[in-house]
Design an enzyme around this catalytic site. Sequence first.
Site, PDB file in Angstrom:
ATOM      1  N   LYS A 221      14.385  -7.536 -67.864  1.00  9.83           N
ATOM      2  CA  LYS A 221      15.161  -6.146 -66.864  1.00  9.83           C
ATOM      3  C   LYS A 221      16.313  -7.234 -66.610  1.00  9.83           C
ATOM      4  O   LYS A 221      16.925  -7.705 -65.969  1.00  9.83           O
ATOM      5  CB  LYS A 221      15.108  -5.316 -66.287  1.00  9.83           C
ATOM      6  CG  LYS A 221      13.803  -3.982 -67.209  1.00  9.83           C
ATOM      7  CD  LYS A 221      13.382  -3.114 -65.925  1.00  9.83           C
ATOM      8  CE  LYS A 221      12.741  -2.082 -66.907  1.00  9.83           C
ATOM      9  NZ  LYS A 221      12.419  -1.090 -66.162  1.00  9.83           N
ATOM     10  N   ARG A 255       3.675  -3.321 -66.712  1.00 14.49           N
ATOM     11  CA  ARG A 255       4.394  -3.357 -68.237  1.00 14.49           C
ATOM     12  C   ARG A 255       5.427  -4.047 -68.873  1.00 14.49           C
ATOM     13  O   ARG A 255       6.241  -4.486 -68.105  1.00 14.49           O
ATOM     14  CB  ARG A 255       5.111  -1.656 -67.817  1.00 14.49           C
ATOM     15  CG  ARG A 255       5.358  -1.148 -69.185  1.00 14.49           C
ATOM     16  CD  ARG A 255       5.925   0.497 -68.685  1.00 14.49           C
ATOM     17  NE  ARG A 255       6.606   0.771 -69.700  1.00 14.49           N
ATOM     18  CZ  ARG A 255       8.005   0.479 -70.373  1.00 14.49           C
ATOM     19  NH1 ARG A 255       8.460  -0.065 -70.190  1.00 14.49           N
ATOM     20  NH2 ARG A 255       8.392   0.994 -72.010  1.00 14.49           N
TER      21      ARG A 255
END
Length: 274
Positions: A221, A255
């Site tokens: 991210k 995740r």
Amino acid sequence: MTINCKGRLIDLSRPKIMGILNVTPDSFFDGGKYSAPESLLTHAATMLEQGATFIDLGAYSSRPNAAFVSETEELDRIIPIIELLLNAFPEIILSIDTFRSEVAKQCIEAGAALVNDISAGLLDPKMLETVGQLKVPYIMMHMRGTPQTMQQFTHYDNLGKDLLFYFSERLAQANAHGIHDIIIDPGFGFSKTLAQNYELMNHLELFNVLERPLLVGISRKSMIYKLLETTPQQALNGTTVLNTLALQKNANILRVHDVKAAMECLTIVNQLNA
């Protein structure tokens, strides 16, 4: 600490890996990469072989400023993929990344096992009722606004306390609808500045008070690649550092895009805790 996935009890007291499989053309890291059936099956097989317990399937990108996708298009994208994956891997545990109750319903009826909702039921008033009726585990994430507007809502009086209040309220609502297998996702990158993401990671143990399994999704991210002045493609090392830290702070599910690297984190942290 277990959840029931289609009659299988999954023990989350030992952390598990959730592999990401996007079927969106505009995902920030792998958009459009797995659109052909052959590439989808190959990638899913690789993640399962590398140790993923869950595969999280998404057909609507939730990155900041993501393009709107209609419910019909989301269903048209995702239902055939569920059928494809279950035909090839009958024992696969599929998590469906959606904030729409009808998409969740049809995907569970098609054979998926969990619902992963970035809005914790706030973007669809029927979501909690639907999940309660489906009797499946539910991942609720913290976000304000929508994927298109969330970065306009980054003011908090106290980040940790505000998130705990949010989850306390959403847990009460979920319990009222008969949802009992609930996983908490703090929502890294959603309605949070770069500094707030690291503040959240630094105090991740705050969520222990909720007594629910904790999912952490920071894979590649912007909180990593912007800090390091690089790109999502070059952010695996930073992802590994934060995944290791998250495991040390009692994360139950990671995740990730890169299952092999995450499993190596898990192996090392398990050895440290042995």
